[in-house]
Design an enzyme around this catalytic site. Structure first.
Site, short mmCIF file in Angstrom:
data_model
loop_
_atom_site.label_atom_id
_atom_site.label_comp_id
_atom_site.label_asym_id
_atom_site.label_seq_id
_atom_site.Cartn_x
_atom_site.Cartn_y
_atom_site.Cartn_z
N TYR A 50 40.05 27.96 24.54
CA TYR A 50 40.69 28.33 25.81
C TYR A 50 42.12 28.81 25.59
O TYR A 50 42.54 29.81 26.18
CB TYR A 50 40.67 27.15 26.79
CG TYR A 50 40.97 27.57 28.21
CD1 TYR A 50 39.94 27.91 29.09
CD2 TYR A 50 42.28 27.65 28.68
CE1 TYR A 50 40.21 28.32 30.39
CE2 TYR A 50 42.56 28.05 29.97
CZ TYR A 50 41.52 28.38 30.82
OH TYR A 50 41.79 28.79 32.10
N PRO A 84 34.50 36.25 33.61
CA PRO A 84 35.87 35.73 33.73
C PRO A 84 36.01 34.23 33.47
O PRO A 84 37.14 33.72 33.38
CB PRO A 84 36.26 36.08 35.17
CG PRO A 84 34.99 36.32 35.89
CD PRO A 84 33.98 36.78 34.89
N LYS A 89 39.24 35.30 29.28
CA LYS A 89 39.47 35.95 27.99
C LYS A 89 39.67 37.47 28.06
O LYS A 89 40.06 38.09 27.06
CB LYS A 89 38.28 35.67 27.03
CG LYS A 89 38.24 34.25 26.56
CD LYS A 89 39.32 33.96 25.53
CE LYS A 89 39.63 32.50 25.38
NZ LYS A 89 40.95 32.08 25.87
N TYR A 102 37.99 23.84 37.32
CA TYR A 102 36.70 24.51 37.14
C TYR A 102 35.62 23.53 37.60
O TYR A 102 35.54 22.42 37.10
CB TYR A 102 36.46 24.84 35.67
CG TYR A 102 37.31 25.96 35.11
CD1 TYR A 102 36.80 27.26 35.03
CD2 TYR A 102 38.60 25.75 34.64
CE1 TYR A 102 37.56 28.30 34.51
CE2 TYR A 102 39.37 26.78 34.12
CZ TYR A 102 38.84 28.06 34.06
OH TYR A 102 39.58 29.08 33.55
N HIS A 141 50.92 25.66 31.71
CA HIS A 141 49.92 24.63 32.00
C HIS A 141 49.49 23.95 30.70
O HIS A 141 49.02 24.61 29.78
CB HIS A 141 48.70 25.24 32.69
CG HIS A 141 48.90 25.43 34.16
ND1 HIS A 141 47.87 25.71 35.03
CD2 HIS A 141 50.02 25.35 34.93
CE1 HIS A 141 48.35 25.80 36.27
NE2 HIS A 141 49.66 25.60 36.23
P1 RFL Z 1 41.74 47.97 32.94
O1 RFL Z 1 42.62 46.93 33.52
O2 RFL Z 1 40.41 48.20 33.56
O3 RFL Z 1 42.57 49.32 32.91
C1 RFL Z 1 41.97 50.56 32.58
C2 RFL Z 1 42.75 51.66 33.26
O4 RFL Z 1 42.17 52.92 32.90
C3 RFL Z 1 42.06 53.74 34.06
N1 RFL Z 1 40.97 54.71 33.85
C4 RFL Z 1 41.20 55.99 33.48
N2 RFL Z 1 42.32 56.66 33.25
C5 RFL Z 1 42.19 57.98 32.89
N3 RFL Z 1 40.99 58.62 32.79
C6 RFL Z 1 39.84 57.96 33.02
N4 RFL Z 1 38.65 58.58 32.91
C7 RFL Z 1 39.91 56.59 33.37
N5 RFL Z 1 38.98 55.65 33.68
C8 RFL Z 1 39.64 54.52 33.95
C9 RFL Z 1 41.78 52.74 35.19
O5 RFL Z 1 42.15 53.27 36.47
C10 RFL Z 1 42.66 51.56 34.77
O6 RFL Z 1 43.95 51.64 35.33
O7 RFL Z 1 41.46 47.66 31.38
P2 RFL Z 1 42.42 47.02 30.28
O8 RFL Z 1 43.79 47.64 30.33
O9 RFL Z 1 41.65 47.02 29.02
O10 RFL Z 1 42.64 45.51 30.76
C11 RFL Z 1 41.57 44.59 30.77
C12 RFL Z 1 41.77 43.56 31.89
O11 RFL Z 1 42.04 44.25 33.09
C13 RFL Z 1 40.55 42.65 32.08
O12 RFL Z 1 40.00 42.29 30.84
C14 RFL Z 1 40.90 41.35 32.84
O13 RFL Z 1 41.32 41.63 34.14
C15 RFL Z 1 39.70 40.39 32.90
N6 RFL Z 1 39.96 39.18 33.67
C16 RFL Z 1 40.66 38.12 33.11
N7 RFL Z 1 41.16 38.22 31.85
C17 RFL Z 1 41.91 37.20 31.32
O14 RFL Z 1 42.36 37.32 30.16
N8 RFL Z 1 42.22 36.06 32.04
C18 RFL Z 1 41.75 35.88 33.31
O15 RFL Z 1 42.09 34.88 33.94
C19 RFL Z 1 40.91 36.91 33.88
N9 RFL Z 1 40.43 36.81 35.12
C20 RFL Z 1 39.48 39.07 34.99
C21 RFL Z 1 39.75 37.86 35.69
C22 RFL Z 1 38.80 40.11 35.61
C23 RFL Z 1 38.36 39.98 36.90
N10 RFL Z 1 37.71 41.11 37.48
C24 RFL Z 1 37.88 41.54 38.80
C25 RFL Z 1 36.93 42.00 36.64
C26 RFL Z 1 39.28 37.69 36.98
C27 RFL Z 1 38.58 38.75 37.59
C28 RFL Z 1 38.08 38.48 38.99
C1 PHB Z 2 42.43 33.65 37.98
O1 PHB Z 2 43.39 32.94 38.32
O2 PHB Z 2 42.21 34.75 38.50
C2 PHB Z 2 41.49 33.14 36.95
C3 PHB Z 2 41.82 31.99 36.25
C4 PHB Z 2 40.94 31.50 35.29
C5 PHB Z 2 39.76 32.17 35.04
C6 PHB Z 2 39.46 33.34 35.73
C7 PHB Z 2 40.33 33.83 36.69
O3 PHB Z 2 38.90 31.67 34.12
#
Ligand code: RFL
Ligand code: PHB
Length: 392
Positions: free
Chosen positions: A387, A295, A299, A203, A75
């Site tokens: 971004y 989110p 980041k 957005y 994109h």
């Molecule tokens: P995770 O993905 O939470 O993985 C951690 C893992 O550790 C396990 N765990 C354990 N294992 C052993 N012993 C324990 N005591 C444990 N406790 C936990 C868990 O089961 C899990 O499998 O962390 P990690 O790897 O640091 O990754 C981080 C990302 O997942 C997170 O920052 C992103 O998903 C955030 N996020 C977004 N980030 C972006 O860069 N771009 C995006 O577009 C974006 N959109 C989002 C998002 C997060 C969202 N939610 C639901 C929080 C959109 C959403 C809606």
């Molecule tokens: C997504 O596609 O899940 C998404 C994209 C952009 C954001 C957050 C989530 O800023």
């Protein structure tokens, strides 16, 4: 007690832990990944969708970029709307860098497949994971699987276990400081097997609250609407979700929206959180274990990846050059970048959402700032640089 040894014990089999394991494998450093849930559970979580170029490069470095290159979307910009007004921020024209649309679920799947293919060890269902002696030169980790107790002796522990994990809490309270901001709303997200409404993300700041139109592929869309922090998915049947989304996005976009049954629906709270430092002795925190962003700026996964980059470089220097400079500077280097991502995510969240206590003056400030962004190239450039991702 079953006892084994590895060089780096990685707690958490999310994207941070798996990416670190895979990078270490490329330089012949042995690691074990301990994950408390099942692989199916980890792969059922719908999260991030936007990858910075730095994250893309790191995935290539780890040897897991092929499917992303084939299936991901590049994109060159994004759309921002306020009411029916819409404008575009052209990332590639302003910064020379696009972003990649490729879901975190797919990134994680690719990492698991690569890790399996190289004989990497993941212990799923690892319960009661506990870190011992991280402040000594001989740390170890214990955990339980079913009735069996296990112990792993290691050189280093990587705490990649997300916000609710145990790694951060293993650092004594008087050795860490936490900074937190909880936002008074959440995001209700829907995944639907429908074509995305637009070929770039939209957005939206509307009088009824924030909305985001995103996607995973040509037949899979991801939409979000701001909701109350206490809301529940049961309160949002599909029809009501689509109706509310249509009220928030520009009229011409609402007309083009293809709706369909949701295949996933969840509510995420919005929080900014940082713990300092990200290291205690031989324990290093990575990703959501150390910091959370709302989110809005996309980041979270991207700062997790930059942490992994700094930690991997530190471990590479340690094992290949017998030099601990990278490990000693890990926390400071990672945090310098993390705080900038925190600032950007906080700024974009503050600009785009309706706050329950927002005054008419506050609302005018948002609208004036959006108009400034629409018309001012310097403001657009600053937004675009953040971004697409600040340099490592
Ligand atoms: P995770 O993905 O939470 O993985 C951690 C893992 O550790 C396990 N765990 C354990 N294992 C052993 N012993 C324990 N005591 C444990 N406790 C936990 C868990 O089961 C899990 O499998 O962390 P990690 O790897 O640091 O990754 C981080 C990302 O997942 C997170 O920052 C992103 O998903 C955030 N996020 C977004 N980030 C972006 O860069 N771009 C995006 O577009 C974006 N959109 C989002 C998002 C997060 C969202 N939610 C639901 C929080 C959109 C959403 C809606
Ligand atoms: C997504 O596609 O899940 C998404 C994209 C952009 C954001 C957050 C989530 O800023």
């Amino acid at each position: 007690m079953k006892r084994e040894r590895t060089q780096v014990c990685i707690i958490g089999g999310g994207p941070s832990g798996l990416l670190l394991a895979q990078l270490l494998h490329t330089i012949g450093v042995d690691s074990v990944v301990l994950e408390q849930r099942s692989r199916e559970h980890v792969l059922s979580r719908i999260r991030a969708g936007v990858l910075e170029q730095g994250t893309v490069s790191l995935l290539h470095q780890a040897g897991v970029g092929a499917r992303m290159d084939a299936e991901g979307f590049t994109h060159d910009g994004t759309l921002i709307s306020q009411g029916d007004e819409m404008f575009r921020i052209d990332f590639t024209a302003l910064t020379g860098t696009p972003v990649m649309i490729y879901g975190q679920t797919e990134v994680t799947r690719d990492l698991y497949e690569a890790w399996d293919a190289c004989g990497g060890r993941t212990q799923f269902h690892a319960e009661n994971v506990t870190i011992h002696d991280a402040d000594t030169s001989a740390p170890h980790v214990t955990y339980r699987v079913g009735d069996a107790q296990h112990r792993i002796d290691c050189d280093f522990v990587a705490g990649c276990d997300g916000f609710h994990g145990i790694s951060r809490k293993s650092i004594p309270e008087d050795r860490r400081r936490e900074y937190e901001k909880v936002y008074p709303f959440g995001w209700l997200g829907v995944l639907s097997e429908t074509p995305p409404v637009n070929d770039e993300l939209i957005y939206t700041n509307s009088d009824r609250g924030f909305a985001l139109c995103s996607m995973r592929n040509a037949q899979l869309s991801r939409y979000y609407i701001q909701c109350s922090a206490h809301d529940r998915v049961e309160n949002w049947p599909d029809d009501e979700f689509w109706a509310e989304l249509k009220r928030r996005i520009p009229a011409q976009t609402a007309e083009a929206l293809v709706t369909g049954p949701s295949v996933e629906k969840s509510i995420a709270p919005l929080r900014s959180f940082v713990t300092e430092p990200m290291r205690w002795g031989r324990l290093f925190l990575c990703g959501d274990a150390a910091h959370i962003v709302p989110p809005t700026g996309a980041k979270g996964l991207n700062t997790a990846a930059s942490d992994v980059h700094y930690l991997f470089e530190g471990l590479r220097q340690h094992y290949q050059d017998a030099d601990d400079e990278g490990l000693d500077c890990y926390s400071e280097r990672a945090l310098t970048r993390v705080w900038k991502a925190e600032r950007f995510s906080w700024w974009l969240s503050s600009l785009m959402h309706r706050f329950p206590d927002q005054s008419e003056f506050d609302r005018k400030m948002q609208i004036a700032e959006l108009d400034f962004l629409r018309t001012n190239e310097a403001a657009q450039k600053a937004m675009a640089q953040n971004y697409v991702g600040l340099p490592y």
